[in-house]
Design an enzyme around this catalytic site. Structure first.
Site, PDB file in Angstrom:
ATOM      1  N   ASN A 108       0.869  -1.173   0.000  1.00 20.37           N
ATOM      2  CA  ASN A 108       0.000   0.000   0.000  1.00 20.37           C
ATOM      3  C   ASN A 108       0.908   1.225   0.000  1.00 20.37           C
ATOM      4  OD1 ASN A 108      -1.765   2.077   0.557  1.00 20.37           O
ATOM      5  ND2 ASN A 108      -2.272   1.382   2.633  1.00 20.37           N
ATOM      6  N   LYS A 146       0.159   4.269  -0.276  1.00 23.96           N
ATOM      7  CA  LYS A 146      -0.463   5.470   0.302  1.00 23.96           C
ATOM      8  C   LYS A 146      -0.206   6.680  -0.607  1.00 23.96           C
ATOM      9  CE  LYS A 146      -0.163   3.282   4.764  1.00 23.96           C
ATOM     10  NZ  LYS A 146      -0.084   3.397   6.220  1.00 23.96           N
ATOM     11  N   HIS A 189      -9.607   1.306   4.726  1.00 22.71           N
ATOM     12  CA  HIS A 189      -8.328   1.421   5.454  1.00 22.71           C
ATOM     13  C   HIS A 189      -8.537   2.343   6.659  1.00 22.71           C
ATOM     14  CE1 HIS A 189      -4.227   2.598   6.424  1.00 22.71           C
ATOM     15  NE2 HIS A 189      -3.854   1.487   5.822  1.00 22.71           N
ATOM     16  N   GLU A 240      -6.870   4.683   7.811  1.00 21.72           N
ATOM     17  CA  GLU A 240      -6.643   6.110   7.543  1.00 21.72           C
ATOM     18  C   GLU A 240      -7.871   6.744   6.891  1.00 21.72           C
ATOM     19  OE1 GLU A 240      -2.865   5.631   5.538  1.00 21.72           O
ATOM     20  OE2 GLU A 240      -1.984   5.075   7.457  1.00 21.72           O
ATOM     21  N   GLU A 269      -5.536  -4.892  10.601  1.00 20.25           N
ATOM     22  CA  GLU A 269      -4.480  -3.905  10.821  1.00 20.25           C
ATOM     23  C   GLU A 269      -4.746  -3.142  12.105  1.00 20.25           C
ATOM     24  OE1 GLU A 269      -2.457  -2.793   6.834  1.00 20.25           O
ATOM     25  OE2 GLU A 269      -4.144  -1.464   7.150  1.00 20.25           O
ATOM     26  N   GLY A 309       2.442   2.275  10.749  1.00 17.20           N
ATOM     27  CA  GLY A 309       3.422   3.354  10.572  1.00 17.20           C
ATOM     28  C   GLY A 309       4.122   3.755  11.857  1.00 17.20           C
ATOM     29  N   SER A 319       3.312  -2.102  10.302  1.00 18.34           N
ATOM     30  CA  SER A 319       4.766  -2.176  10.504  1.00 18.34           C
ATOM     31  C   SER A 319       5.362  -3.542  10.157  1.00 18.34           C
ATOM     32  CB  SER A 319       5.130  -1.763  11.936  1.00 18.34           C
ATOM     33  OG  SER A 319       4.722  -0.427  12.178  1.00 18.34           O
TER      34      SER A 319
HETATM   35  P1  PGA Z   1       2.758   0.279   7.591  1.00 15.51           P
HETATM   36  O1  PGA Z   1       1.301   0.492   6.944  1.00 15.51           O
HETATM   37  O2  PGA Z   1       3.295  -1.020   7.030  1.00 15.51           O
HETATM   38  O3  PGA Z   1       3.559   1.464   7.146  1.00 15.51           O
HETATM   39  O4  PGA Z   1       2.585   0.201   9.069  1.00 15.51           O
HETATM   40  C1  PGA Z   1       0.412  -0.579   6.777  1.00 15.51           C
HETATM   41  C2  PGA Z   1      -0.896  -0.090   6.195  1.00 15.51           C
HETATM   42  O5  PGA Z   1      -1.349   0.974   6.602  1.00 15.51           O
HETATM   43  O6  PGA Z   1      -1.485  -0.737   5.322  1.00 15.51           O
END
Ligand code: PGA
Length: 254
Positions: free
Chosen positions: A9, A11, A99, A101, A171, A177, A216
């Protein structure tokens, strides 16, 4: 047998020019035996989908193309939105839906997530529906309640075959992140719990639906996560932006 899936992803990273290089570099580092073992997917921003598609098609790559979001309507007066049909026409085969976010920063609710899941399926693409709890919810013991309800509401009204065909990504929000990863046991446990939720409502679909872990994920921790019986892959943010890192993460058994 469920085939593992590792999706990057990106982003809000990568211009369409960056995307060309990232897809090409990734492809140089993978071979046929990797794709036989794992479905590899990249999810660039909308503006880079066309370039990524062109590289994938021109070079006959086995990398799947995913989008990070879409609207549920086919077309209309929805300024700034992109429809599932537009994505399908770009040979997009996966769409990330709900997601955290999107839910936290853009106010997406389970009802909208459910409409998007249905719209993505209706256009022959595979939703990757994300669920996850906040740190507070975990500390207060609400993890299962939260993710269970997100799965029930997000997949509401779907028949078992539809549920079997899609992907759920667990997640934990506090792990995205942040460099904090759920312990492999926690990741495995929640994945098993979610498979149970699917079994309760959709029976055998639970054996076929793929459940990913995200938050992460890095080359150093992916093997332990993938070893969990109910985890069928990973949704990777930060570590998918560097093709070398992403490739070594995909080849987690090497
Ligand atoms: P990350 O993001 O691997 O940077 O923690 C995962 C995601 O949001 O899909």
């Amino acid at each position: 047998m469920r085939k593992d899936l590792i999706a990057g992803n990106w982003k809000m990273h990568a211009s369409h020019l960056d995307a060309i290089q990232m897809v090409q570099k990734l492809s140089y580092r993978l071979d046929l035996s990797d794709y036989e073992r794992v479905d590899v997917v990249v999810c660039p921003p909308f503006t880079a989908l066309r370039s990524a598609q062109t590289v994938i098609e021109t070079d006959h790559l086995l990398i799947g193309l995913g989008a990070q979001n879409c609207h549920w309507e086919e077309k209309g007066a929805y300024t700034g939105e992109v429809s599932p049909e537009m994505l399908a026409k770009l040979s997009v085969s996966y769409v990330i839906v709900g997601h955290s976010e999107r839910r936290q920063l853009f106010g997406e609710l389970d009802d909208g997530v459910n409409r998007k899941v249905k719209a993505v399926l209706a256009h022959g693409m595979t939703p990757i529906m994300c669920v996850g709890e906040t740190e507070d919810e975990r500390e207060q013991g609400y993890t299962e309640e939260k993710v269970g309800s997100q799965v029930r509401l997000g997949l509401s009204g779907l028949d078992p075959d539809a549920v079997a065909s899609l992907v759920i990504a667990y997640e934990p929000i506090w792990a995205i992140g942040t460099g904090k990863t759920a312990s492999t046991d926690d990741a495995g446990q929640v994945a098993s719990y979610l498979r149970g939720v699917v079994a309760e409502q959709w029976g055998d679909a639970a054996e076929r639906v793929r459940i990913l872990y995200g938050g992460s994920v890095k080359p150093g921790n992916i093997a332990g996560i993938m070893a969990k019986a109910d985890v069928d892959g990973a949704l990777v943010g930060g570590a998918s932006l560097d093709p070398d890192t992403f490739a070594s993460l995909i080849r987690y058994w090497v």
